[in-house]
Every structure is written in C-alpha cells, then in structure tokens.
Design a protein around this motif. Sequence first.
Motif, PDB file in Angstrom:
ATOM      1  N   VAL A 113     -37.979  -1.709  16.401  1.00  0.00           N
ATOM      2  CA  VAL A 113     -36.684  -1.250  15.885  1.00  0.00           C
ATOM      3  C   VAL A 113     -35.640  -2.328  16.129  1.00  0.00           C
ATOM      4  CG1 VAL A 113     -37.100   1.235  16.102  1.00  0.00           C
ATOM      5  CG2 VAL A 113     -36.243  -0.042  18.071  1.00  0.00           C
ATOM      6  N   PRO A 114     -34.644  -2.441  15.237  1.00  0.00           N
ATOM      7  CA  PRO A 114     -33.594  -3.435  15.446  1.00  0.00           C
ATOM      8  C   PRO A 114     -32.837  -3.167  16.750  1.00  0.00           C
ATOM      9  CG  PRO A 114     -33.535  -2.589  13.198  1.00  0.00           C
ATOM     10  CD  PRO A 114     -34.488  -1.722  13.956  1.00  0.00           C
ATOM     11  N   VAL A 115     -32.513  -4.237  17.471  1.00  0.00           N
ATOM     12  CA  VAL A 115     -31.747  -4.115  18.708  1.00  0.00           C
ATOM     13  C   VAL A 115     -30.320  -3.690  18.372  1.00  0.00           C
ATOM     14  CG1 VAL A 115     -30.756  -5.444  20.613  1.00  0.00           C
ATOM     15  CG2 VAL A 115     -33.145  -5.776  19.976  1.00  0.00           C
ATOM     16  N   LYS A 116     -29.801  -2.702  19.098  1.00  0.00           N
ATOM     17  CA  LYS A 116     -28.452  -2.190  18.839  1.00  0.00           C
ATOM     18  C   LYS A 116     -27.375  -2.976  19.590  1.00  0.00           C
ATOM     19  CE  LYS A 116     -29.947   2.632  18.246  1.00  0.00           C
ATOM     20  NZ  LYS A 116     -29.785   4.020  18.756  1.00  0.00           N
ATOM     21  N   ASP A 117     -27.702  -3.418  20.798  1.00  0.00           N
ATOM     22  CA  ASP A 117     -26.707  -4.054  21.651  1.00  0.00           C
ATOM     23  C   ASP A 117     -26.654  -5.563  21.425  1.00  0.00           C
ATOM     24  OD1 ASP A 117     -26.149  -1.614  22.931  1.00  0.00           O
ATOM     25  OD2 ASP A 117     -27.845  -1.909  24.292  1.00  0.00           O
TER      26      ASP A 117
END
Length: 237
Positions: free
Chosen positions: A132-136
């Motif tokens: 999943v794409p990193v949010k931070d």
Amino acid sequence: MRVGVVIPAAGIGKRMGSTVSKQFLDLAGEPVLIRTLRIFDSHPAVGHIVLAVREEEQEAVESLLARHGFDPGRVLLTKGGEERQESVFQGLKRVNAEWVLVHDAVRPFVTQKNIDELLKAVQETGAAILAVPVKDTVKQVSPAGYVEKTLERSRLWAVQTPQAFSRALLLEAHAKGAQADLPATDDAMLAEALGVSVKVVRGDYANLKLTTPEDLVLAEAIWKMRRSADDQSGTRV
C-alpha cells in the motif's frame, strides 16, 4: 491453478510484550493463527498449507488445528527455524504446487479479493507482492539521530503479505540467499537479489500485521467493523 501456502509461525514476537506467542493471542474469541488459516483454507485455489512452527509447540498446534476442524492432510506442519527466512525455506520444501503464497501468521485480515488479484499477477510475472502507498512523510535518519534527507513519498510503498511466486523461483532465491548468507526481511528481497522484477499489487490498509499491543486494539476495531458490514450485507465473517 495449483497453489500452496507457507505460513511461518515460529516467532515469539518480543515487541508484543506477551508471555504467549502473538500468533496464539485471542482475536474476537479465537486465536489469531486460526483466523489467518481460515482465509486460505477456504480459498478455492489453495491446495494445501504448510505451517512452520517451533518444535516445542508442534503438539499444541496439532491439537489446536484439530479442535478447530482443520484437515491434517491439508494443513501440514513442519519445524520452523530461528529466523523467519529459515522457516519459510523449510516450509517451501514441503510445498507440492507450481505456485506458492507466503503469508505472515499474524495478518488475519487479508481478503479473498486481494489473494485473487495477487494470483492473477503472479501468473503473468512469476513474482508479485501486496503493498500500500505510504501515507506519512518518510525521513532517512543518520545513526546519530539527524535527518539526512526526505524521501519521495509518491514512490514509497509499505509491503504486506501474502507474497506470491513461482515455487521454482522462490526455492532458487532462498537457496542462493542461504548460500550467500543474505538476510532478508521478506521473500521479495531474495527474488530481487536474483534480478527478478517483482510486480506490486495494491493491497488494503486493513491488512494489518500484529506486532505491538496497540495493533491488537486496532485488530479488534477492524474485526468489529467488518463484522458489522457483513451482518448488514447478510454474509458471514
């Protein structure tokens, strides 16, 4: 499609801070491991599952599987290693299928849809992973504790399991990794070391790995959320 699953379950999980191995902790009335196993045991493409466990826990795991109705001819046990990498390698040797999925014992929320999409991708590429794409925003930090640089977030993905491979490819990757004493935190690293291109399939943020006590709180919330959604749709968890 003939698929075998390897689940390394020989870890202790020191960061969980429990006297019980984290795969045996309770999640909504059942051990985490049992909830994880059910996902794969019910998938139509999966022929068998190899569970790598600590030798001293094998008898207890056999009893646990029997109590929860698992077929001993379908869920096989093998001796796990000191490290995850060794456990996967031992489990992989017992897989009798063209394709293999490797999954963390303490990720009980992967969906059948995720597995379907991963299996489709691996047939095209030979190696595929969920992520999943990193949010931070992510910083690279020096050993002294200072920021060295900020990484480009749009290209960073957090890797999950299951990871899917041609069994022959993964066996070669593990054998060469062991020979070169190459440490790997996931199986894709070993495939990458062979020069293999690994396809990324977008996963689900709820596909949580239970590592710390806080994760158990999140897991209970995810379980309740999914249970509520399934009750409303008339399906079962």
